[in-house]
Enzyme design. Structure first.
Site, mmCIF file in Angstrom:
data_model
loop_
_atom_site.group_PDB
_atom_site.id
_atom_site.type_symbol
_atom_site.label_atom_id
_atom_site.label_comp_id
_atom_site.label_asym_id
_atom_site.label_seq_id
_atom_site.Cartn_x
_atom_site.Cartn_y
_atom_site.Cartn_z
ATOM 1 N N SER A 45 0.812 -1.216 0.000
ATOM 2 C CA SER A 45 0.000 0.000 0.000
ATOM 3 C C SER A 45 0.847 1.268 0.000
ATOM 4 O O SER A 45 0.327 2.355 -0.250
ATOM 5 C CB SER A 45 -0.948 0.013 1.217
ATOM 6 O OG SER A 45 -1.910 -1.013 1.115
ATOM 7 N N CYS A 271 -9.704 -2.096 3.092
ATOM 8 C CA CYS A 271 -8.945 -0.915 2.654
ATOM 9 C C CYS A 271 -9.269 -0.521 1.209
ATOM 10 O O CYS A 271 -10.366 -0.066 0.949
ATOM 11 C CB CYS A 271 -7.450 -1.158 2.865
ATOM 12 S SG CYS A 271 -6.461 0.356 2.891
ATOM 13 N N LEU A 272 -8.344 -0.695 0.267
ATOM 14 C CA LEU A 272 -8.627 -0.334 -1.123
ATOM 15 C C LEU A 272 -9.812 -1.132 -1.643
ATOM 16 O O LEU A 272 -10.658 -0.603 -2.377
ATOM 17 C CB LEU A 272 -7.404 -0.571 -2.008
ATOM 18 C CG LEU A 272 -7.592 -0.232 -3.492
ATOM 19 C CD1 LEU A 272 -7.848 1.257 -3.705
ATOM 20 C CD2 LEU A 272 -6.387 -0.692 -4.313
ATOM 21 N N GLN A 275 -12.935 0.587 -0.681
ATOM 22 C CA GLN A 275 -13.191 1.774 -1.498
ATOM 23 C C GLN A 275 -13.688 1.395 -2.893
ATOM 24 O O GLN A 275 -14.621 2.022 -3.424
ATOM 25 C CB GLN A 275 -11.914 2.607 -1.598
ATOM 26 C CG GLN A 275 -11.426 3.141 -0.250
ATOM 27 C CD GLN A 275 -9.992 3.630 -0.304
ATOM 28 O OE1 GLN A 275 -9.371 3.677 -1.366
ATOM 29 N NE2 GLN A 275 -9.440 3.989 0.847
ATOM 30 N N TYR A 316 -7.251 7.765 1.234
ATOM 31 C CA TYR A 316 -8.567 8.068 0.668
ATOM 32 C C TYR A 316 -9.640 7.453 1.558
ATOM 33 O O TYR A 316 -9.384 6.529 2.329
ATOM 34 C CB TYR A 316 -8.690 7.506 -0.754
ATOM 35 C CG TYR A 316 -7.760 8.183 -1.744
ATOM 36 C CD1 TYR A 316 -8.211 9.209 -2.562
ATOM 37 C CD2 TYR A 316 -6.428 7.792 -1.846
ATOM 38 C CE1 TYR A 316 -7.360 9.838 -3.460
ATOM 39 C CE2 TYR A 316 -5.575 8.414 -2.736
ATOM 40 C CZ TYR A 316 -6.039 9.441 -3.535
ATOM 41 O OH TYR A 316 -5.188 10.063 -4.412
ATOM 42 N N HIS A 356 -7.362 -2.515 8.969
ATOM 43 C CA HIS A 356 -6.705 -3.795 8.682
ATOM 44 C C HIS A 356 -6.906 -4.803 9.814
ATOM 45 O O HIS A 356 -6.153 -4.808 10.790
ATOM 46 C CB HIS A 356 -5.205 -3.580 8.454
ATOM 47 C CG HIS A 356 -4.898 -2.918 7.159
ATOM 48 N ND1 HIS A 356 -4.605 -3.619 6.005
ATOM 49 C CD2 HIS A 356 -4.851 -1.613 6.823
ATOM 50 C CE1 HIS A 356 -4.382 -2.762 5.017
ATOM 51 N NE2 HIS A 356 -4.525 -1.546 5.490
ATOM 52 N N GLU A 358 -6.197 -7.839 9.707
ATOM 53 C CA GLU A 358 -5.130 -8.847 9.616
ATOM 54 C C GLU A 358 -3.794 -8.314 10.123
ATOM 55 O O GLU A 358 -2.744 -8.933 9.947
ATOM 56 C CB GLU A 358 -4.966 -9.300 8.156
ATOM 57 C CG GLU A 358 -4.074 -8.446 7.274
ATOM 58 C CD GLU A 358 -4.586 -7.038 7.007
ATOM 59 O OE1 GLU A 358 -3.797 -6.203 6.550
ATOM 60 O OE2 GLU A 358 -5.770 -6.768 7.255
#
Length: 381
Positions: A45, A271-272, A275, A316, A356, A358
Site C-alpha cells: 500500500s 482498505c482499497l 473503497q 482516501y 486492517h 489482519e
C-alpha cells in the site's frame, strides 16, 4: 553523506543519507506506529510514497525477514529521526541500513520528523524529493516535484499470475510468512474446506495467511482478472485486498467488482477493496488531508457501540453522504475524525472495512472479522 528532503512548498530539511545512494521524488506520508517498521516497508500500500516514521528511533530490533508482508520493499523512500545501526534482537538477521541498501530504497535520517509531521498535518500530504545533490535553480526543481503523481501502482504491486494456498499451509505462498501466522496459532478452524478467491490489489501476505490458518483454501488472483474467471472457480467467498493509490484510477477493476457484487457469493473487502466496492455500487471517495497511517486508530462498530483499536494505512476514504441507503449503510466510523471505516451492504452477504483486521504486528482487536466472513460462507463456530 549529507542529504536533503525538499518539500513542494519549498521547505528543506538537512540530514544524512541512509539506504540507497539515489534521488527520488515521491508523495510524503507519515506513520505513527511505534513498532512494525519492517511491516511498513514491505506493505504494498506504500507504493509510490515515501514514509516518515514519527517514532524517533527506528531499526533497534533489526530485520527479521519472516515478518515481511510481501517479498520486497515498496516505499520510494524512508525518513527517520534516528537510525539504530546496532540492532538488539535474537531474531534479527540484518541491520536496517544494509537492508535498505539491498532493496535499493533511499532515505534520510537526522531530521526533525516531529516538525515534518506537523507540516504535513497542517498543510496536508505533499510531494517531496530525497537527494544528496545541491540544486541552484529551486524554482524549476519545485515545479518538477509538484508534478509527481502516484499512478499505476495497483497493477505494479499485484501478483502476475494465479496461485494457490492450502489450508494451514501459508508457507506455500511465494512470500515469507509472519511467525504469528503459522499453523496452530488459532484454537479453532472455522473455515474447514472453504474456498476463498482473493483478488490481489496489492495484498499484504497476512490476509491470505489469516484465511489459511482458519482452514480455508485460498486462490489468489491478479488484480486484472475478469469477474467471470473468479466466479468460474466456484469460490465459497471472495476477498478484496488492500492496495495503493487513488481508487478512482482503477476503472476496469471497478467494473469487474461490480459484476462480483451482482453475484450471490459472500464478499469481504479491506482498505482499497472497501473503497473499490463502494465505487462499484455508486458511492464516491475523496482524498484525506493527510490520511490514516499507524497502529493506534480507534474505530466504532455502529451496531454494537464497541470501539476497537485498529491498524490503518490509507489516504482516501468513502464519502458516507454519497451512499444509497438501499445499497449500503455505514458499519464502522473513525472515532477521531468521524470518517467512514466500514460498510454493510443491504440484502447482500457483503461487508467491507477501511482498516486492517489482519494487522501484524498489531493490534489484532478486529481479527474476528475474518471469523464473521467464514460464518457468512457457512463455516462452523
Amino acid at each position: 553523506m549529507k542529504a536533503f528532503l525538499i518539500l513542494e512548498d519549498g521547505t528543506i530539511f538537512c540530514g544524512s543519507r541512509i539506504g540507497a545512494d539515489r534521488e527520488v521524488i515521491s508523495e510524503i506520508v507519515f506513520n505513527t506506529s511505534m513498532t512494525g517498521y519492517l511491516e511498513v516497508l514491505s506493505d504494498p500500500s506504500y507504493a509510490g510514497q515515501a514514509v516518515v516514521m514519527t517514532y524517533p528511533l527506528i531499526g533497534n530490533y533489526g530485520i527479521c525477514e519472516e515478518d515481511m508482508e510481501s517479498e520486497k520493499l515498496w516505499p520510494d523512500g524512508f525518513i527517520v529521526r534516528e537510525l539504530s545501526r546496532i540492532p538488539s534482537n535474537f531474531r534479527s538477521g540484518d541491520t536496517i541500513q544494509h537492508f535498505l541498501q539491498k532493496h535499493n530504497i533511499p532515505g534520510i535520517c537526522g531530521i526533525d520528523t516531529r516538525a515534518l509531521t506537523k507540516i504535513l498535518r497542517e498543510k496536508g500530504t505533499m510531494n517531496g524529493m530525497i537527494t544528496t545533490h545541491v540544486y541552484e535553480d529551486y524554482a524549476k526543481l519545485l515545479d518538477r516535484i509538484r508534478k509527481y503523481q502516484v499512478t499505476g501502482v495497483v497493477k505494479a504491486t499485484s501478483c502476475k499470475e494465479k496461485y494457490e494456498i492450502a489450508p494451514s499451509e501459508p508457507q506455500k505462498a511465494p512470500v515469507s510468512v509472519h511467525t504469528a501466522c503459522r499453523p496452530g496459532s488459532l484454537k479453532w478452524r472455522m473455515g474447514e474446506g472453504k474456498h476463498v478467491a482473493l483478488m490481489d490489489l496489492g495484498a499484504k501476505n497476512n490476509i491470505a495467511c489469516s484465511l489459511s490458518e482458519r482452514g480455508c483454501r485460498v486462490s489468489v488472483f491478479p488484480c486484472d482478472t475478469r469477474a467471470e474467471t473468479i466466479l468460474a472457480a466456484r469460490p465459497d467467498g471472495i476477498m478484496l485486498s488492500n492496495g495503493p493509490g487513488d481508487p478512482k484510477e482503477n476503472q476496469e477493476i471497478i467494473q469487474e467488482i461490480r459484476r462480483l457484487y451482482q453475484s450471490d457469493v459472500p464478499i469481504f473487502a479491506i482498505c482499497l477493496g472497501h473503497q473499490l466496492m463502494a465505487l462499484a455500487t455508486g458511492a464516491d471517495t475523496y482524498k484525506l488531508k493527510y490520511g490514516h497511517r499507524g497502529g493506534n486508530h480507534p474505530v466504532k462498530d455502529l451496531e454494537t457501540g464497541r470501539v476497537y483499536i485498529s491498524s490503518q494505512n490509507h489516504g482516501y476514504a468513502v464519502d458516507p453522504d454519497s451512499l444509497d441507503p438501499k445499497v449500503a449503510v455505514p458499519a464502522f466510523v473513525n472515532v477521531n475524525d468521524n470518517t467512514n471505516e466500514g460498510l454493510s451492504y443491504v440484502g447482500k452477504n457483503i461487508f467491507t472495512v477501511q482498516f486492517h483486521p489482519e494487522a501484524c504486528p498489531g493490534p489484532q482487536d478486529s481479527g474476528y472479522l475474518f471469523d464473521r466472513f467464514i460464518k457468512m460462507m457457512g463455516g462452523k463456530e
